[in-house]
Design a protein around this motif. Structure first.
Motif, PDB file in Angstrom:
ATOM      1  N   PHE A  24      27.706  43.321  29.434  1.00  0.00           N
ATOM      2  CA  PHE A  24      26.691  43.509  28.399  1.00  0.00           C
ATOM      3  C   PHE A  24      26.365  42.194  27.699  1.00  0.00           C
ATOM      4  CE2 PHE A  24      24.915  44.564  24.317  1.00  0.00           C
ATOM      5  CZ  PHE A  24      23.981  45.521  24.655  1.00  0.00           C
ATOM      6  N   GLU A  25      27.369  41.376  27.413  1.00  0.00           N
ATOM      7  CA  GLU A  25      27.133  40.105  26.724  1.00  0.00           C
ATOM      8  C   GLU A  25      26.267  39.171  27.560  1.00  0.00           C
ATOM      9  OE1 GLU A  25      30.929  38.449  25.831  1.00  0.00           O
ATOM     10  OE2 GLU A  25      31.407  40.002  24.359  1.00  0.00           O
ATOM     11  N   GLU A  26      26.595  39.041  28.832  1.00  0.00           N
ATOM     12  CA  GLU A  26      25.899  38.089  29.694  1.00  0.00           C
ATOM     13  C   GLU A  26      24.633  38.670  30.319  1.00  0.00           C
ATOM     14  OE1 GLU A  26      26.737  34.871  30.065  1.00  0.00           O
ATOM     15  OE2 GLU A  26      28.360  35.201  28.644  1.00  0.00           O
ATOM     16  N   GLY A  27      24.659  39.955  30.632  1.00  0.00           N
ATOM     17  CA  GLY A  27      23.524  40.571  31.311  1.00  0.00           C
ATOM     18  C   GLY A  27      23.619  40.468  32.819  1.00  0.00           C
ATOM     19  N   VAL A  28      24.533  39.642  33.302  1.00  0.00           N
ATOM     20  CA  VAL A  28      24.751  39.460  34.738  1.00  0.00           C
ATOM     21  C   VAL A  28      26.246  39.379  35.006  1.00  0.00           C
ATOM     22  CG1 VAL A  28      22.571  38.260  35.166  1.00  0.00           C
ATOM     23  CG2 VAL A  28      24.586  36.951  34.560  1.00  0.00           C
ATOM     24  N   MET A  29      26.614  39.623  36.264  1.00  0.00           N
ATOM     25  CA  MET A  29      28.011  39.518  36.683  1.00  0.00           C
ATOM     26  C   MET A  29      28.030  39.002  38.113  1.00  0.00           C
ATOM     27  SD  MET A  29      31.296  40.185  36.038  1.00  0.00           S
ATOM     28  CE  MET A  29      31.519  41.444  34.826  1.00  0.00           C
ATOM     29  N   VAL A  30      28.978  38.129  38.424  1.00  0.00           N
ATOM     30  CA  VAL A  30      29.149  37.640  39.785  1.00  0.00           C
ATOM     31  C   VAL A  30      30.588  37.879  40.204  1.00  0.00           C
ATOM     32  CG1 VAL A  30      27.389  35.857  39.560  1.00  0.00           C
ATOM     33  CG2 VAL A  30      29.753  35.288  39.111  1.00  0.00           C
ATOM     34  N   ALA A  31      30.791  38.030  41.512  1.00  0.00           N
ATOM     35  CA  ALA A  31      32.144  38.177  42.042  1.00  0.00           C
ATOM     36  C   ALA A  31      32.139  37.757  43.502  1.00  0.00           C
ATOM     37  CB  ALA A  31      32.635  39.612  41.916  1.00  0.00           C
ATOM     38  N   LYS A  32      33.149  37.021  43.887  1.00  0.00           N
ATOM     39  CA  LYS A  32      33.318  36.639  45.288  1.00  0.00           C
ATOM     40  C   LYS A  32      33.792  37.859  46.066  1.00  0.00           C
ATOM     41  CE  LYS A  32      35.615  33.135  48.105  1.00  0.00           C
ATOM     42  NZ  LYS A  32      34.449  32.873  48.897  1.00  0.00           N
ATOM     43  N   LYS A  33      33.334  37.992  47.286  1.00  0.00           N
ATOM     44  CA  LYS A  33      33.756  39.122  48.106  1.00  0.00           C
ATOM     45  C   LYS A  33      35.170  38.845  48.623  1.00  0.00           C
ATOM     46  CE  LYS A  33      32.747  41.826  52.166  1.00  0.00           C
ATOM     47  NZ  LYS A  33      31.988  41.886  53.408  1.00  0.00           N
ATOM     48  N   ASP A  34      36.119  39.013  47.730  1.00  0.00           N
ATOM     49  CA  ASP A  34      37.533  38.820  48.049  1.00  0.00           C
ATOM     50  C   ASP A  34      38.285  39.956  47.367  1.00  0.00           C
ATOM     51  OD1 ASP A  34      40.056  37.990  48.626  1.00  0.00           O
ATOM     52  OD2 ASP A  34      39.973  36.137  47.448  1.00  0.00           O
ATOM     53  N   TYR A  35      38.571  40.990  48.129  1.00  0.00           N
ATOM     54  CA  TYR A  35      39.206  42.176  47.573  1.00  0.00           C
ATOM     55  C   TYR A  35      40.671  41.938  47.223  1.00  0.00           C
ATOM     56  CZ  TYR A  35      35.012  44.268  49.508  1.00  0.00           C
ATOM     57  OH  TYR A  35      33.709  44.555  49.801  1.00  0.00           O
ATOM     58  N   ASN A  36      41.258  40.883  47.713  1.00  0.00           N
ATOM     59  CA  ASN A  36      42.669  40.609  47.458  1.00  0.00           C
ATOM     60  C   ASN A  36      42.884  39.534  46.395  1.00  0.00           C
ATOM     61  OD1 ASN A  36      43.503  42.428  49.504  1.00  0.00           O
ATOM     62  ND2 ASN A  36      43.005  40.891  51.028  1.00  0.00           N
ATOM     63  N   GLY A  83      22.518  53.354  38.995  1.00  0.00           N
ATOM     64  CA  GLY A  83      21.273  52.688  38.631  1.00  0.00           C
ATOM     65  C   GLY A  83      21.379  51.812  37.400  1.00  0.00           C
ATOM     66  N   TYR A  84      22.601  51.466  36.990  1.00  0.00           N
ATOM     67  CA  TYR A  84      22.782  50.631  35.799  1.00  0.00           C
ATOM     68  C   TYR A  84      22.680  49.140  36.109  1.00  0.00           C
ATOM     69  CZ  TYR A  84      24.600  54.965  33.786  1.00  0.00           C
ATOM     70  OH  TYR A  84      24.747  56.251  33.351  1.00  0.00           O
ATOM     71  N   VAL A  85      22.906  48.761  37.355  1.00  0.00           N
ATOM     72  CA  VAL A  85      22.778  47.362  37.764  1.00  0.00           C
ATOM     73  C   VAL A  85      22.050  47.305  39.100  1.00  0.00           C
ATOM     74  CG1 VAL A  85      24.867  46.539  36.590  1.00  0.00           C
ATOM     75  CG2 VAL A  85      25.028  47.306  38.947  1.00  0.00           C
ATOM     76  N   THR A  86      21.435  46.161  39.372  1.00  0.00           N
ATOM     77  CA  THR A  86      20.895  45.910  40.707  1.00  0.00           C
ATOM     78  C   THR A  86      21.780  44.857  41.351  1.00  0.00           C
ATOM     79  OG1 THR A  86      19.387  44.242  39.827  1.00  0.00           O
ATOM     80  CG2 THR A  86      18.514  46.461  40.094  1.00  0.00           C
ATOM     81  N   GLU A  87      21.958  44.951  42.638  1.00  0.00           N
ATOM     82  CA  GLU A  87      22.895  44.085  43.348  1.00  0.00           C
ATOM     83  C   GLU A  87      22.176  43.181  44.339  1.00  0.00           C
ATOM     84  OE1 GLU A  87      25.557  45.292  46.869  1.00  0.00           O
ATOM     85  OE2 GLU A  87      26.842  45.520  45.113  1.00  0.00           O
ATOM     86  N   THR A  88      22.636  41.948  44.387  1.00  0.00           N
ATOM     87  CA  THR A  88      22.211  40.995  45.406  1.00  0.00           C
ATOM     88  C   THR A  88      23.474  40.436  46.037  1.00  0.00           C
ATOM     89  OG1 THR A  88      20.266  40.411  44.105  1.00  0.00           O
ATOM     90  CG2 THR A  88      20.905  38.881  45.835  1.00  0.00           C
ATOM     91  N   PHE A  89      23.472  40.290  47.353  1.00  0.00           N
ATOM     92  CA  PHE A  89      24.642  39.745  48.037  1.00  0.00           C
ATOM     93  C   PHE A  89      24.192  38.551  48.876  1.00  0.00           C
ATOM     94  CE2 PHE A  89      27.704  39.553  51.544  1.00  0.00           C
ATOM     95  CZ  PHE A  89      28.874  39.475  50.821  1.00  0.00           C
ATOM     96  N   SER A  90      24.817  37.405  48.616  1.00  0.00           N
ATOM     97  CA  SER A  90      24.449  36.196  49.341  1.00  0.00           C
ATOM     98  C   SER A  90      25.658  35.289  49.468  1.00  0.00           C
ATOM     99  CB  SER A  90      23.324  35.484  48.601  1.00  0.00           C
ATOM    100  OG  SER A  90      23.016  34.274  49.232  1.00  0.00           O
ATOM    101  N   TRP A  91      25.878  34.791  50.663  1.00  0.00           N
ATOM    102  CA  TRP A  91      26.934  33.818  50.933  1.00  0.00           C
ATOM    103  C   TRP A  91      28.299  34.289  50.421  1.00  0.00           C
ATOM    104  CZ3 TRP A  91      26.416  29.103  53.579  1.00  0.00           C
ATOM    105  CH2 TRP A  91      25.118  28.798  53.967  1.00  0.00           C
ATOM    106  N   GLN A  92      28.623  35.540  50.704  1.00  0.00           N
ATOM    107  CA  GLN A  92      29.917  36.129  50.346  1.00  0.00           C
ATOM    108  C   GLN A  92      30.134  36.242  48.833  1.00  0.00           C
ATOM    109  OE1 GLN A  92      32.071  37.509  52.698  1.00  0.00           O
ATOM    110  NE2 GLN A  92      30.278  37.132  53.965  1.00  0.00           N
ATOM    111  N   TRP A  93      29.056  36.291  48.065  1.00  0.00           N
ATOM    112  CA  TRP A  93      29.137  36.499  46.627  1.00  0.00           C
ATOM    113  C   TRP A  93      28.235  37.666  46.245  1.00  0.00           C
ATOM    114  CZ3 TRP A  93      31.859  34.056  42.652  1.00  0.00           C
ATOM    115  CH2 TRP A  93      32.659  32.983  43.052  1.00  0.00           C
ATOM    116  N   TYR A  94      28.736  38.509  45.357  1.00  0.00           N
ATOM    117  CA  TYR A  94      27.948  39.600  44.784  1.00  0.00           C
ATOM    118  C   TYR A  94      27.323  39.105  43.485  1.00  0.00           C
ATOM    119  CZ  TYR A  94      30.484  42.965  47.746  1.00  0.00           C
ATOM    120  OH  TYR A  94      31.007  43.658  48.797  1.00  0.00           O
ATOM    121  N   TYR A  95      26.076  39.491  43.259  1.00  0.00           N
ATOM    122  CA  TYR A  95      25.390  39.195  42.004  1.00  0.00           C
ATOM    123  C   TYR A  95      24.832  40.518  41.479  1.00  0.00           C
ATOM    124  CZ  TYR A  95      25.497  34.436  43.830  1.00  0.00           C
ATOM    125  OH  TYR A  95      25.904  33.239  44.355  1.00  0.00           O
TER     126      TYR A  95
END
Length: 155
Positions: A24-36, A61-73
């Motif tokens: 909520f503070e940032e409006g965006v979130m990123v995460a590397k596709k690394d489940y471990n 429907g609370y966020v929209t997702e983009t996936f690029s170069w093994q990173w989620y946005y």
């Protein structure tokens, strides 16, 4: 006897709250596709918790997702803003950073001519002018290739 068995990800309430506050503070979130991964770089919790909670928010429907170069946005939607505002008990005036207007541009002058606002030449670097070739002549690519009649010739 179960006809449908779905695996459920149980995320501790403390981590859900931390992830939701950050989103909520940032409006965006990123995460590397690394489940471990042991922890997320921005939120003090497991990376898997972030990915799975954002996956849940995406399905609602609370966020929209983009996936690029093994990173989620993930980008917060208007419905997501309203949902998180209710979840975190925030007033209507509080908005994410992505919706706040920017406060003027902070340009740092390097002392070069093009960094000065007052005066100076405008235009492309190197003095490029679209209608001329490098040697100052006319447009050599689009000039008329038909020979021009001379003064004494009869046509």
């Amino acid at each position: 006897f179960f006809l449908f068995c779905a695996s459920v990800m149980l995320i501790p309430k403390k981590d859900r709250t931390l992830i939701s506050k950050y989103l909520f503070e940032e409006g965006v979130m990123v995460a590397k596709k690394d489940y471990n991964a042991a922890k997320h770089p921005h939120v003090p919790c497991r990376n898997l918790y972030v990915i799975k909670l954002m996956q849940s928010f995406k399905s609602r429907g609370y966020v929209t997702e983009t996936f690029s170069w093994q990173w989620y946005y993930w980008y917060l939607t208007n419905e997501g803003i309203e949902f998180l505002r209710g979840l975190l008990h925030l007033p209507e005036e509080v908005i994410p950073k992505t919706l706040k207007p920017k406060k003027g541009t902070n340009r740092v002058s390097t002392g070069r001519q093009q960094d000065r606002f007052a005066g100076g030449r405008r235009g492309a670097p190197g003095g490029f002018k679209p209608g001329q070739d490098r040697f100052g002549g006319g447009d050599r690519w689009n000039r008329d290739r038909t020979p021009k009649p001379t003064e004494g010739s009869a046509e």
